[in-house]
Design an enzyme around this catalytic site. Structure first.
Site, PDB file in Angstrom:
ATOM      1  N   CYS A  65       0.864  -1.189   0.000  1.00 56.50           N
ATOM      2  CA  CYS A  65       0.000   0.000   0.000  1.00 56.50           C
ATOM      3  C   CYS A  65       0.897   1.235   0.000  1.00 56.50           C
ATOM      4  CB  CYS A  65      -0.845  -0.007   1.268  1.00 56.50           C
ATOM      5  SG  CYS A  65       0.180  -0.054   2.747  1.00 56.50           S
ATOM      6  N   HIS A  95       4.788  -5.650   8.743  1.00 56.21           N
ATOM      7  CA  HIS A  95       4.658  -7.051   9.140  1.00 56.21           C
ATOM      8  C   HIS A  95       4.924  -7.983   7.961  1.00 56.21           C
ATOM      9  CE1 HIS A  95       2.059  -5.567  12.652  1.00 56.21           C
ATOM     10  NE2 HIS A  95       3.251  -5.906  13.095  1.00 56.21           N
ATOM     11  N   HIS A 185      -1.466  -4.846  19.210  1.00 55.85           N
ATOM     12  CA  HIS A 185      -0.912  -4.480  17.902  1.00 55.85           C
ATOM     13  C   HIS A 185      -0.161  -3.143  18.035  1.00 55.85           C
ATOM     14  CE1 HIS A 185      -0.700  -3.131  13.732  1.00 55.85           C
ATOM     15  NE2 HIS A 185      -0.924  -4.380  13.369  1.00 55.85           N
ATOM     16  N   GLU A 187       0.292  -0.616  16.206  1.00 50.47           N
ATOM     17  CA  GLU A 187      -0.418   0.618  15.842  1.00 50.47           C
ATOM     18  C   GLU A 187      -1.361   1.037  16.974  1.00 50.47           C
ATOM     19  OE1 GLU A 187      -2.709   0.651  12.101  1.00 50.47           O
ATOM     20  OE2 GLU A 187      -4.149   1.891  13.165  1.00 50.47           O
ATOM     21  N   THR A 254      -6.348   0.888  11.746  1.00 48.34           N
ATOM     22  CA  THR A 254      -6.598   1.128  10.313  1.00 48.34           C
ATOM     23  C   THR A 254      -6.808  -0.140   9.498  1.00 48.34           C
ATOM     24  OG1 THR A 254      -4.220   1.129  10.005  1.00 48.34           O
ATOM     25  CG2 THR A 254      -5.274   3.281  10.206  1.00 48.34           C
ATOM     26  N   SER A 321       0.327 -10.181  10.256  1.00 48.41           N
ATOM     27  CA  SER A 321      -0.223  -9.000   9.583  1.00 48.41           C
ATOM     28  C   SER A 321      -1.734  -8.950   9.761  1.00 48.41           C
ATOM     29  CB  SER A 321       0.141  -9.052   8.096  1.00 48.41           C
ATOM     30  OG  SER A 321      -0.762  -8.284   7.340  1.00 48.41           O
ATOM     31  N   ASN A 323      -4.011  -6.843   8.468  1.00 50.21           N
ATOM     32  CA  ASN A 323      -4.846  -6.662   7.272  1.00 50.21           C
ATOM     33  C   ASN A 323      -4.896  -7.939   6.442  1.00 50.21           C
ATOM     34  OD1 ASN A 323      -3.249  -6.154   4.516  1.00 50.21           O
ATOM     35  ND2 ASN A 323      -1.975  -5.430   6.199  1.00 50.21           N
TER      36      ASN A 323
HETATM   37  S1  SF4 Z   1      -2.538   2.402   7.536  1.00 45.67           S
HETATM   38 FE1  SF4 Z   1      -1.248   0.594   7.217  1.00 45.67          FE
HETATM   39  S2  SF4 Z   1      -2.327  -0.610   5.644  1.00 45.67           S
HETATM   40 FE2  SF4 Z   1      -3.194   1.458   5.599  1.00 45.67          FE
HETATM   41  S3  SF4 Z   1      -2.033   2.567   4.009  1.00 45.67           S
HETATM   42 FE3  SF4 Z   1      -1.045   2.951   5.975  1.00 45.67          FE
HETATM   43  S4  SF4 Z   1       0.567   1.392   6.163  1.00 45.67           S
HETATM   44 FE4  SF4 Z   1      -0.873   0.718   4.564  1.00 45.67          FE
END
Ligand code: SF4
Length: 404
Positions: A65, A95, A185, A187, A254, A321, A323
């Site tokens: 991404c 990840h 996590h 984040e 996210t 990961s 996502n």
């Molecule tokens: S929040 Fe995470 S998955 Fe979403 S664009 Fe940013 S790095 Fe990528």
């Protein structure tokens, strides 16, 4: 009391947030490490490709991404900019094992987590360079690094910063942040630290079941029958479940399952409506969906793939990961789905090593996973931290078996 500084207060010295302008210098290296010719062929062929009796359908949004692209670019640029300095990452940059191993080969050392090399913060000096990963870092760690005076290269994704700004606002306005995510996590740990920095409170809910428990507490103004002990590590220290749930603001990690985040926000809104009524709801409830665009696009692309019948789905990405795990969860509702972290997991046409979508965190080996009848149709996607090279290797292995 000093007002806490928001994340993007650029009075932070020694903080690099926009790279070093060395993209041209690192381009060749990035291509060599992560590019896949077969992926380009499939993309140009309308995301479909056939080999022998296997039809491969690739999701239209998959792999790296924008946030991961930026983080990796910055890490490579940092290595070029400071060839003689010690460079550290506070944690995995993203990840994905392939990417982390590559950075370690480049001499970048990791301070915390599964790749930690034993270096402690006390050993970091002002001459060192420290990279902050795509999912950000805890504000207390950041403060410590700023005090040391080392150069900080911040690769935090803009979509993560967006969440931080949201919860900081909730905290300033006296709203408890209810965060849909996993409390452990990286984040979410960073997001919670931003809430605390602004004097606020937080409660992390992992799924609809936990959100339902919070709703019961809100509506009944009682914790009867609910084991709140399991939220000890998922809430701010000393969190009071009755007083802390009178004004709530919703946010999410996210990379969560978008449909679940929306459902959780709806459930909590309804609970607050029941408790306070429509006239007072705005004083007690706020919501802002913070699923990032890249996560949403990848989840939508899996749903699009599922419109045609598939014999099985391969989801490629790091086992830790978030996502990638959710892509797997979506696909598994429609067809047999295998989450693999690389071609090495495809042990043979009769055996695959994978992380099951529907169970506790564990790695399993499943037999007879690849159908023997032909034609067979296989769907493919990859999490936001998976290099095209890794996805391409999975495809090449399937093609090799099929043409043997
Ligand atoms: S929040 Fe995470 S998955 Fe979403 S664009 Fe940013 S790095 Fe990528």
């Amino acid at each position: 009391m000093n007002t806490p500084r928001p994340y993007d207060d650029d009075s932070r010295r020694n903080m690099v947030r926009h790279g070093f302008g060395l993209k041209a210098e690192i381009m060749g290296e990035l291509e060599a490490d992560y590019h896949s010719a077969i992926i380009e062929v499939i993309r140009e062929n309308g995301y479909r490709w056939s080999v022998g009796g296997l039809n491969l359908h690739l999701a239209k949004a998959f792999g790296f991404c924008y946030g991961v692209d930026k983080a990796i670019d910055f890490a490579y640029e940092t290595r070029h900019r400071f060839p003689d300095r010690r460079i550290f990452l506070t944690n995995e940059i993203i990840h994905n094992p392939r990417v982390n191993h590559r950075l370690m080969e480049m001499g970048i050392r990791i301070l915390v987590g599964q790749y930690a090399d034993g270096t402690t913060l006390d050993q970091i000096t002002p001459q060192d360079v420290v990279l902050l990963p795509a999912f950000g870092a805890d504000v207390h760690l950041l403060d410590r690094l700023r005090t040391i005076g080392c150069i900080l290269v911040d690769t935090t994704c803009g979509s993560v910063v967006h969440v931080w700004k949201r919860v900081e606002r909730y905290a300033q306005d006296g709203f408890t942040s209810i965060i849909h995510g996993k409390w452990s996590h990286e984040e979410t740990v960073a997001t919670c630290s931003h809430v605390s920095r602004f004097g606020g409170q937080y409660l992390v809910v992992r799924d609809l079941m936990e959100a339902g428990e919070v709703c019961r507490i809100i509506m009944e103004d009682s914790m009867a029958g609910i084991d709140t002990g399991k939220y000890d590590r998922a809430s701010s220290p000393g969190f009071d479940f009755t007083r802390g749930l009178k004004k709530i603001g919703i946010a999410n990690q996210t990379t969560m399952l978008s449909s679940e985040s929306v459902a959780i926000a709806g459930l909590l809104r309804q609970a607050m409506l029941n408790r306070y009524g429509p006239d007072r709801i705005e004083d007690h409830f706020r919501s802002f969906e913070t699923i990032c665009n890249a996560t949403q696009e990848r989840q939508d692309a899996v749903l699009e793939l599922m419109r045609a019948p598939l014999d099985l789905m391969l989801v490629v990405g790091g086992f830790n990961s978030s996502n990638t795990t959710h892509l797997c969860e979506i696909a598994a509702r429609h067809c047999p789905t295998y989450h693999v972290d690389g071609a090495e997991c495809l042990l043979s046409p009769g055996e695959i090593r994978h992380k099951p979508a529907d169970g506790p965190d564990r790695i399993a080996t499943t037999r007879d996973w690849l159908p023997t009848r032909r034609p067979a149709t296989i769907g493919l996607t990859a999490g936001a931290s998976t290099p095209n090279r890794v996805i391409g290797e999975v495809i090449e292995k399937l093609a090799l078996w099929e043409s043997a």
